[in-house]
Write a protein that holds these residues in place. Structure first.
Motif, PDB file in Angstrom:
ATOM      1  N   GLN A  45       1.284  -1.132  -0.273  1.00 24.27           N
ATOM      2  CA  GLN A  45       0.257  -0.159   0.128  1.00 24.27           C
ATOM      3  C   GLN A  45       1.157   1.576   0.175  1.00 24.27           C
ATOM      4  O   GLN A  45       1.046   2.178   0.562  1.00 24.27           O
ATOM      5  CB  GLN A  45      -0.719  -0.224   1.020  1.00 24.27           C
ATOM      6  CG  GLN A  45      -1.599  -1.099   0.916  1.00 24.27           C
ATOM      7  CD  GLN A  45      -2.661  -1.308   2.125  1.00 24.27           C
ATOM      8  OE1 GLN A  45      -2.643  -1.747   3.668  1.00 24.27           O
ATOM      9  NE2 GLN A  45      -4.462  -1.194   1.997  1.00 24.27           N
ATOM     10  N   GLU A  47       1.225   4.191  -1.682  1.00 23.58           N
ATOM     11  CA  GLU A  47       0.381   4.754  -1.361  1.00 23.58           C
ATOM     12  C   GLU A  47      -0.095   5.769  -0.273  1.00 23.58           C
ATOM     13  O   GLU A  47       0.072   7.058  -0.453  1.00 23.58           O
ATOM     14  CB  GLU A  47      -0.554   5.385  -2.647  1.00 23.58           C
ATOM     15  CG  GLU A  47      -2.219   4.769  -1.898  1.00 23.58           C
ATOM     16  CD  GLU A  47      -2.115   2.499  -2.164  1.00 23.58           C
ATOM     17  OE1 GLU A  47      -3.163   1.945  -1.399  1.00 23.58           O
ATOM     18  OE2 GLU A  47      -1.172   2.222  -2.597  1.00 23.58           O
ATOM     19  N   ARG A  48       0.566   5.187   1.077  1.00 19.43           N
ATOM     20  CA  ARG A  48      -0.806   5.524   2.290  1.00 19.43           C
ATOM     21  C   ARG A  48       1.149   5.969   2.944  1.00 19.43           C
ATOM     22  O   ARG A  48       1.023   6.393   3.858  1.00 19.43           O
ATOM     23  CB  ARG A  48      -0.543   4.510   2.857  1.00 19.43           C
ATOM     24  CG  ARG A  48      -2.624   3.839   2.239  1.00 19.43           C
ATOM     25  CD  ARG A  48      -3.151   2.690   3.051  1.00 19.43           C
ATOM     26  NE  ARG A  48      -2.721   2.818   4.584  1.00 19.43           N
ATOM     27  CZ  ARG A  48      -2.992   1.311   5.227  1.00 19.43           C
ATOM     28  NH1 ARG A  48      -3.827   1.028   4.943  1.00 19.43           N
ATOM     29  NH2 ARG A  48      -3.620   2.077   6.532  1.00 19.43           N
ATOM     30  N   ASP A  52       3.008   5.235   7.653  1.00 18.21           N
ATOM     31  CA  ASP A  52       2.606   3.749   7.633  1.00 18.21           C
ATOM     32  C   ASP A  52       2.832   2.503   7.607  1.00 18.21           C
ATOM     33  O   ASP A  52       2.395   1.220   8.391  1.00 18.21           O
ATOM     34  CB  ASP A  52       1.727   4.179   6.459  1.00 18.21           C
ATOM     35  CG  ASP A  52       0.726   2.929   6.775  1.00 18.21           C
ATOM     36  OD1 ASP A  52      -0.691   3.830   7.611  1.00 18.21           O
ATOM     37  OD2 ASP A  52       0.358   1.877   5.898  1.00 18.21           O
TER      38      ASP A  52
END
Length: 343
Positions: A45, A47-48, A52
């Protein structure tokens, strides 16, 4: 993929390995003999953002240890393999191509913070190379080169117990050796002309297939390409079904790899060269994979010094997707042993 061993059969101390990819993060707990006690995967993920992901890596480490009934203090160290570019001594990601926006991030220290473990930082392909050297196809080698064939071409070089990371953390960038010096050489995804990755990666196979079809070459690939995106797997399937162009593309990829391998073995003179990653055309279990490997070997024999051509082992890697986290754990083991020796 190696079998999992039970905790009561394992040899301490224990190490955590983390293999960060653009799509997934693979983790595992490994014993002192390189045997896996547990493996885990979670989506990157990207894009986080990197903070994160670092937090979720730390959480996954804690969950794996709890599943095994291990306390964090029973783990000697963690290893983290990451795509480049990177500054290994500083523990920094610089400008990783498949993690956009994760620039100049202190990944090693943030994963250490979230996991509660000391972390050894490494290039992901170097980690995979060490995994193969420690417990994989290179376990009887004194030195090896690993090429990981996928969207790009990663490289790892192990000599003795040393991973060749280089003075500026850019050692073993084997996908970026020059195999074509012409002015009109293919452009590598990195933007430079003539690199091995521009000819023999999955991206390059798709590009060469598109060019062949656009030129009017007859192939069953043309029909399939109208219905679904071209992939190396599709090329492999049509080659196995007898399509001449598809087979030509696979064997041409092998020829380009052979040319690159000759340069590498003339530089390093390793015990062996291993081919891993997602694009091995079925590997040792497939007729096409074995033919692909044979064509690589033929090109090396044609171009290399006779002694190197005869004696250098060229084979497939064997750890598959586990190589990265096992090798990262192995590099952590080396760092832990060195720290104890220095103390």
């Amino acid at each position: 993929m190696l079998p999992v061993v039970r905790l009561d059969q394992a040899q301490p101390p224990f190490y955590v390995g983390i293999d960060l990819g653009g799509t997934n993060i693979k983790l595992g707990v490994v014993d002192d003999l390189g045997r896996t006690l547990v493996r885990h995967s979670l989506p990157t993920q990207a894009e986080r953002g990197p903070e994160d992901a670092a937090g979720r890596m730390g959480q996954a480490v804690r969950e794996m240890l709890a599943k095994l009934g291990l306390r964090p203090e029973q783990v000697a160290r963690a290893g983290l393999g990451s795509p480049g570019t990177m500054d290994i001594p500083a523990g920094l990601l610089l400008t990783p191509h498949n993690l956009p926006g994760w620039h100049h991030f202190p990944l090693r220290d943030r994963v250490s913070h979230h996991s509660g473990l000391e972390v050894t930082f490494a290039n992901d392909a170097a980690a995979a190379a060490y995994g193969e050297f420690w417990v994989g196809s290179g376990r009887d080698f004194s030195s090896l080169i690993l090429l990981t064939l996928g969207t790009g071409i990663g490289g790892g070089i192990i000599v003795g117990e040393l991973s060749i990371d280089g003075e500026h953390s850019h050692g073993a960038e084997c996908g970026h050796i020059i195999i074509d010096s012409r002015d009109d050489a293919r452009i590598c995804p990195c933007g430079q002309p003539g690199h091995l990755e521009g000819y023999a990666s999955a991206t390059a196979v798709i590009k060469r297939t598109e060019e062949a079809l656009a030129s009017g070459r007859a192939s069953s690939l043309a029909r399939r390409a109208q219905q679904e995106p071209l992939t190396p797997l599709m090329v492999a399937q049509e080659a196995e079904a007898g399509d001449a162009l598809a087979m030509e593309l696979v064997l041409e990829t092998a020829r380009y790899l052979g040319i690159g391998i000759v340069t590498l073995i003339h530089t390093i003179d390793p015990t062996g060269v291993l081919l891993g990653g997602a694009m091995t055309f079925g590997g040792p279990d497939a007729v096409l994979g074995r033919r692909f490997l044979q064509r690589v070997r033929e090109e090396v024999r044609r171009r290399a010094f006779p002694v190197l051509a005869q004696r250098t082992v060229i084979d497939f890697a064997s750890l598959g997707g586990d190589a990265g986290f096992i090798g990262a754990a192995g590099l952590a083991r080396l760092a832990h042993r060195q720290k104890r020796h220095d103390a």
